[in-house]
Design a protein around this motif. Structure first.
Motif, PDB file in Angstrom:
ATOM      1  N   GLN A 144       0.845  -1.194   0.000  1.00  0.00           N
ATOM      2  CA  GLN A 144       0.000   0.000   0.000  1.00  0.00           C
ATOM      3  C   GLN A 144       0.883   1.249   0.000  1.00  0.00           C
ATOM      4  OE1 GLN A 144      -2.957  -0.027   3.080  1.00  0.00           O
ATOM      5  NE2 GLN A 144      -3.498   2.111   2.772  1.00  0.00           N
ATOM      6  N   GLY A 145       0.565   2.190  -0.885  1.00  0.00           N
ATOM      7  CA  GLY A 145       1.304   3.449  -0.969  1.00  0.00           C
ATOM      8  C   GLY A 145       2.414   3.459  -2.002  1.00  0.00           C
ATOM      9  N   ASP A 146       2.848   2.285  -2.475  1.00  0.00           N
ATOM     10  CA  ASP A 146       3.890   2.230  -3.506  1.00  0.00           C
ATOM     11  C   ASP A 146       3.329   2.676  -4.855  1.00  0.00           C
ATOM     12  OD1 ASP A 146       5.670   1.234  -1.685  1.00  0.00           O
ATOM     13  OD2 ASP A 146       5.704  -0.809  -2.482  1.00  0.00           O
ATOM     14  N   PRO A 147       4.192   3.137  -5.762  1.00  0.00           N
ATOM     15  CA  PRO A 147       3.725   3.467  -7.118  1.00  0.00           C
ATOM     16  C   PRO A 147       3.150   2.215  -7.787  1.00  0.00           C
ATOM     17  CG  PRO A 147       5.953   4.285  -6.760  1.00  0.00           C
ATOM     18  CD  PRO A 147       5.620   3.416  -5.579  1.00  0.00           C
ATOM     19  N   ALA A 148       2.085   2.395  -8.546  1.00  0.00           N
ATOM     20  CA  ALA A 148       1.442   1.272  -9.243  1.00  0.00           C
ATOM     21  C   ALA A 148       1.959   1.227 -10.679  1.00  0.00           C
ATOM     22  CB  ALA A 148      -0.070   1.435  -9.221  1.00  0.00           C
ATOM     23  N   ARG A 149       2.839   0.288 -10.946  1.00  0.00           N
ATOM     24  CA  ARG A 149       3.442   0.196 -12.278  1.00  0.00           C
ATOM     25  C   ARG A 149       3.098  -1.097 -13.002  1.00  0.00           C
ATOM     26  NH1 ARG A 149       8.167   2.163  -9.209  1.00  0.00           N
ATOM     27  NH2 ARG A 149       8.203   4.407  -9.487  1.00  0.00           N
ATOM     28  N   THR A 150       2.402  -2.015 -12.297  1.00  0.00           N
ATOM     29  CA  THR A 150       2.150  -3.340 -12.861  1.00  0.00           C
ATOM     30  C   THR A 150       0.744  -3.809 -12.540  1.00  0.00           C
ATOM     31  OG1 THR A 150       4.487  -3.860 -12.478  1.00  0.00           O
ATOM     32  CG2 THR A 150       3.041  -5.713 -12.954  1.00  0.00           C
ATOM     33  N   VAL A 171      -2.910   1.167 -11.683  1.00  0.00           N
ATOM     34  CA  VAL A 171      -2.359   1.299 -13.032  1.00  0.00           C
ATOM     35  C   VAL A 171      -3.233   2.208 -13.882  1.00  0.00           C
ATOM     36  CG1 VAL A 171      -1.867   0.018 -15.160  1.00  0.00           C
ATOM     37  CG2 VAL A 171      -1.087  -0.871 -12.964  1.00  0.00           C
ATOM     38  N   PHE A 172      -4.548   1.996 -13.851  1.00  0.00           N
ATOM     39  CA  PHE A 172      -5.455   2.816 -14.666  1.00  0.00           C
ATOM     40  C   PHE A 172      -5.548   4.245 -14.147  1.00  0.00           C
ATOM     41  CE2 PHE A 172      -7.613  -1.253 -15.954  1.00  0.00           C
ATOM     42  CZ  PHE A 172      -7.343  -1.138 -17.307  1.00  0.00           C
ATOM     43  N   ALA A 173      -5.619   4.401 -12.829  1.00  0.00           N
ATOM     44  CA  ALA A 173      -5.853   5.723 -12.248  1.00  0.00           C
ATOM     45  C   ALA A 173      -4.565   6.517 -12.050  1.00  0.00           C
ATOM     46  CB  ALA A 173      -6.579   5.583 -10.908  1.00  0.00           C
ATOM     47  N   GLY A 174      -3.415   5.857 -12.168  1.00  0.00           N
ATOM     48  CA  GLY A 174      -2.158   6.548 -11.922  1.00  0.00           C
ATOM     49  C   GLY A 174      -1.983   6.904 -10.455  1.00  0.00           C
ATOM     50  N   GLU A 175      -2.618   6.138  -9.596  1.00  0.00           N
ATOM     51  CA  GLU A 175      -2.580   6.369  -8.151  1.00  0.00           C
ATOM     52  C   GLU A 175      -1.646   5.356  -7.497  1.00  0.00           C
ATOM     53  OE1 GLU A 175      -4.622   8.442  -6.158  1.00  0.00           O
ATOM     54  OE2 GLU A 175      -5.484   9.427  -7.899  1.00  0.00           O
ATOM     55  N   PRO A 176      -1.137   5.674  -6.299  1.00  0.00           N
ATOM     56  CA  PRO A 176      -0.338   4.678  -5.563  1.00  0.00           C
ATOM     57  C   PRO A 176      -1.206   3.463  -5.209  1.00  0.00           C
ATOM     58  CG  PRO A 176      -0.148   6.860  -4.557  1.00  0.00           C
ATOM     59  CD  PRO A 176      -1.231   6.946  -5.593  1.00  0.00           C
ATOM     60  N   ARG A 177      -0.554   2.375  -4.879  1.00  0.00           N
ATOM     61  CA  ARG A 177      -1.273   1.161  -4.483  1.00  0.00           C
ATOM     62  C   ARG A 177      -2.200   1.466  -3.308  1.00  0.00           C
ATOM     63  NH1 ARG A 177      -0.974  -2.144  -8.679  1.00  0.00           N
ATOM     64  NH2 ARG A 177       1.143  -2.758  -9.179  1.00  0.00           N
ATOM     65  N   SER A 178      -3.435   1.005  -3.411  1.00  0.00           N
ATOM     66  CA  SER A 178      -4.426   1.268  -2.365  1.00  0.00           C
ATOM     67  C   SER A 178      -4.465   0.154  -1.328  1.00  0.00           C
ATOM     68  CB  SER A 178      -5.808   1.456  -2.988  1.00  0.00           C
ATOM     69  OG  SER A 178      -6.181   0.299  -3.709  1.00  0.00           O
ATOM     70  N   PHE A 182      -9.261   9.066 -19.445  1.00  0.00           N
ATOM     71  CA  PHE A 182      -8.472   9.354 -20.634  1.00  0.00           C
ATOM     72  C   PHE A 182      -7.110   8.688 -20.511  1.00  0.00           C
ATOM     73  CE2 PHE A 182     -11.339  12.979 -20.177  1.00  0.00           C
ATOM     74  CZ  PHE A 182     -11.899  13.024 -21.451  1.00  0.00           C
ATOM     75  N   LEU A 183      -6.627   8.143 -21.610  1.00  0.00           N
ATOM     76  CA  LEU A 183      -5.276   7.601 -21.637  1.00  0.00           C
ATOM     77  C   LEU A 183      -4.283   8.756 -21.625  1.00  0.00           C
ATOM     78  CD1 LEU A 183      -5.668   4.831 -24.347  1.00  0.00           C
ATOM     79  CD2 LEU A 183      -5.275   4.496 -21.915  1.00  0.00           C
ATOM     80  N   PRO A 184      -3.057   8.517 -21.173  1.00  0.00           N
ATOM     81  CA  PRO A 184      -2.054   9.585 -21.224  1.00  0.00           C
ATOM     82  C   PRO A 184      -1.907  10.106 -22.661  1.00  0.00           C
ATOM     83  CG  PRO A 184      -1.236   7.744 -19.945  1.00  0.00           C
ATOM     84  CD  PRO A 184      -2.535   7.299 -20.558  1.00  0.00           C
ATOM     85  N   HIS A 185      -1.739  11.386 -22.785  1.00  0.00           N
ATOM     86  CA  HIS A 185      -1.551  12.086 -24.062  1.00  0.00           C
ATOM     87  C   HIS A 185      -2.815  12.118 -24.921  1.00  0.00           C
ATOM     88  CE1 HIS A 185       2.597  11.945 -22.852  1.00  0.00           C
ATOM     89  NE2 HIS A 185       2.575  10.624 -22.863  1.00  0.00           N
ATOM     90  N   SER A 186      -3.978  11.818 -24.333  1.00  0.00           N
ATOM     91  CA  SER A 186      -5.243  11.920 -25.075  1.00  0.00           C
ATOM     92  C   SER A 186      -5.540  13.388 -25.360  1.00  0.00           C
ATOM     93  CB  SER A 186      -6.410  11.337 -24.281  1.00  0.00           C
ATOM     94  OG  SER A 186      -6.264   9.969 -24.099  1.00  0.00           O
TER      95      SER A 186
END
Length: 176
Positions: free
Chosen positions: A26-32, A77-84, A163-167
């Motif tokens: 929890q709290g780590d960056p979500a990259r996977t 991953v979708f929300a660009g939020e840290p791990r919940s 929206f996807l990044p760069h949309s």
């Protein structure tokens, strides 16, 4: 299968974990994003009063147990939020993993109706997680002085969109 699907499948990578091993914290960056293929995992959430950053002992409340087959890690991953939540293995676990970059790229290659369905499902989940309240809008300069009932009605008509990044959201000279 389409060439894009085959390419996507080749970008997934297998990961195995042992009993008690942490997959993410929890709290780590979500990259996977993970596809749980075998085994089960506990989903733990830290108590709001627990400020412990310990990674060596099990801290938190088990809010769910996920069993194969299922997907987890998608929210961050979708929300660009840290791990919940923190994910801990119950026995041996086998997953397929997909990086945020690969997932985002392949989502952009999906046929529009498929992307819209994924977008709708994710937006519905986000609407449950991130409820908007009149008091939040009243704090915005745009809505200061508005009647609470009018704001509540407006909130009922809002539709979350992902929206996807760069949309491109707006284009000069085009309606919208």
């Amino acid at each position: 299968p389409s060439k894009d699907l085959i390419f996507f499948g080749r970008k997934l990578y297998a990961q195995s974990f042992r009993d008690g091993e942490y997959i993410c914290h929890q709290g780590d960056p979500a990259r996977t994003l993970y596809i749980l293929m075998q085994g089960s995992v506990d989903v733990l959430v830290r108590d709001a009063n627990n400020k412990s950053k310990s990674r060596s002992k099990r801290t938190g409340i088990t809010v769910a147990t996920l069993k194969a087959p299922c997907v987890f890690g998608d929210y961050g991953v979708f929300a660009g939020e840290p791990r919940s939540a923190t994910i801990v293995c119950k026995g041996t676990v086998h997953t397929w993993a997909c990086s945020q970059e690969v997932l985002t790229y392949h989502l952009s290659k999906l046929p529009q109706p498929v992307f819209e369905e994924i977008n709708t499902r994710f937006a519905t989940s986000m609407a449950r997680i991130y409820k908007v309240y009149p008091a939040q809008l009243e704090n915005s300069v745009l809505f200061q002085g508005w009647d609470t009932d009018v704001l509540q009605d407006l909130i009922g008509k809002l539709e979350p969109v992902v929206f996807l990044p760069h949309s491109v959201i707006f284009e000069a000279g085009k309606p919208g």
